[in-house]
Scaffold this motif. Structure first.
Motif, PDB file in Angstrom:
ATOM      1  N   GLU A 184     -20.710   7.798  -6.123  1.00 39.22           N
ATOM      2  CA  GLU A 184     -20.409   6.964  -7.297  1.00 39.22           C
ATOM      3  C   GLU A 184     -19.023   6.333  -7.174  1.00 39.22           C
ATOM      4  O   GLU A 184     -18.087   6.969  -6.699  1.00 39.22           O
ATOM      5  CB  GLU A 184     -20.476   7.810  -8.569  1.00 39.22           C
ATOM      6  N   PRO A 185     -18.871   5.116  -7.648  1.00 38.58           N
ATOM      7  CA  PRO A 185     -17.561   4.470  -7.618  1.00 38.58           C
ATOM      8  C   PRO A 185     -16.617   5.055  -8.662  1.00 38.58           C
ATOM      9  O   PRO A 185     -17.057   5.674  -9.626  1.00 38.58           O
ATOM     10  CB  PRO A 185     -17.883   3.007  -7.935  1.00 38.58           C
ATOM     11  N   TYR A 206     -10.002   2.096  -1.275  1.00 40.18           N
ATOM     12  CA  TYR A 206     -11.110   1.905  -2.211  1.00 40.18           C
ATOM     13  C   TYR A 206     -11.440   3.264  -2.794  1.00 40.18           C
ATOM     14  O   TYR A 206     -11.352   4.287  -2.100  1.00 40.18           O
ATOM     15  CB  TYR A 206     -12.310   1.285  -1.488  1.00 40.18           C
ATOM     16  N   ALA A 207     -11.806   3.282  -4.071  1.00 40.23           N
ATOM     17  CA  ALA A 207     -11.924   4.545  -4.795  1.00 40.23           C
ATOM     18  C   ALA A 207     -13.339   4.868  -5.230  1.00 40.23           C
ATOM     19  O   ALA A 207     -14.015   4.067  -5.868  1.00 40.23           O
ATOM     20  CB  ALA A 207     -11.020   4.521  -6.018  1.00 40.23           C
ATOM     21  N   GLY A 208     -13.714   6.088  -4.894  1.00 39.13           N
ATOM     22  CA  GLY A 208     -14.951   6.650  -5.400  1.00 39.13           C
ATOM     23  C   GLY A 208     -14.626   7.617  -6.517  1.00 39.13           C
ATOM     24  O   GLY A 208     -13.458   7.807  -6.884  1.00 39.13           O
ATOM     25  N   TYR A 266     -18.383   2.941   2.367  1.00 34.34           N
ATOM     26  CA  TYR A 266     -17.992   2.995   0.959  1.00 34.34           C
ATOM     27  C   TYR A 266     -16.933   1.961   0.588  1.00 34.34           C
ATOM     28  O   TYR A 266     -16.868   1.527  -0.554  1.00 34.34           O
ATOM     29  CB  TYR A 266     -17.552   4.402   0.563  1.00 34.34           C
ATOM     30  N   SER A 267     -16.127   1.529   1.542  1.00 33.58           N
ATOM     31  CA  SER A 267     -15.130   0.502   1.213  1.00 33.58           C
ATOM     32  C   SER A 267     -15.798  -0.829   0.891  1.00 33.58           C
ATOM     33  O   SER A 267     -15.204  -1.677   0.229  1.00 33.58           O
ATOM     34  CB  SER A 267     -14.109   0.336   2.337  1.00 33.58           C
TER      35      SER A 267
END
Length: 110
Positions: free
Chosen positions: A106-107, A27-29, A73-74
């Motif tokens: 932030e994503p 998953y990306a921030g 965060y994921s």
């Protein structure tokens, strides 16, 4: 067991690991990647692909402080299944210590 992305990824975000993940658990921030611990199958193919050496098994002492960050965060950030473009200054940040305060909540934005 699962794998965990640690501080070395911050501001580097090379994303080589994303390309090899068979279960798409990254998953990306904005400036960091995380691994969803519920989706990771502990295959380990991502670890040697990371140029910043930011991915470790959760049994590694360096993972302890980052396991909850990855899990949290994921659940908030978008799933990433393809390698994107690393930041232009990624090489400059690759081996710098003490980057935790630079982690953006932030994503990732396309």
């Amino acid at each position: 067991m699962t794998y965990v992305v640690t501080e070395n990824c911050i501001r580097c975000k090379f994303m080589d690991c994303v390309e090899v993940c068979p279960v798409d658990c990254f998953y990306a921030g904005e400036n960091f990647l995380v691994i969803n611990p519920d989706e990771c199958i502990d295959c380990g193919v991502c670890e040697p692909e990371c140029p910043a050496e930011a991915i470790v098994p959760d049994s590694d002492d360096r993972a302890a402080a980052w396991a909850e960050i990855n899990a949290s965060y994921s659940a908030k950030w978008p799933n990433i299944t393809r390698k994107g473009t690393a930041p232009a200054d990624a090489e400059e940040w690759k081996d710098k210590p003490g980057k935790k305060d630079l982690l953006s909540p932030e994503p990732h934005k396309d």
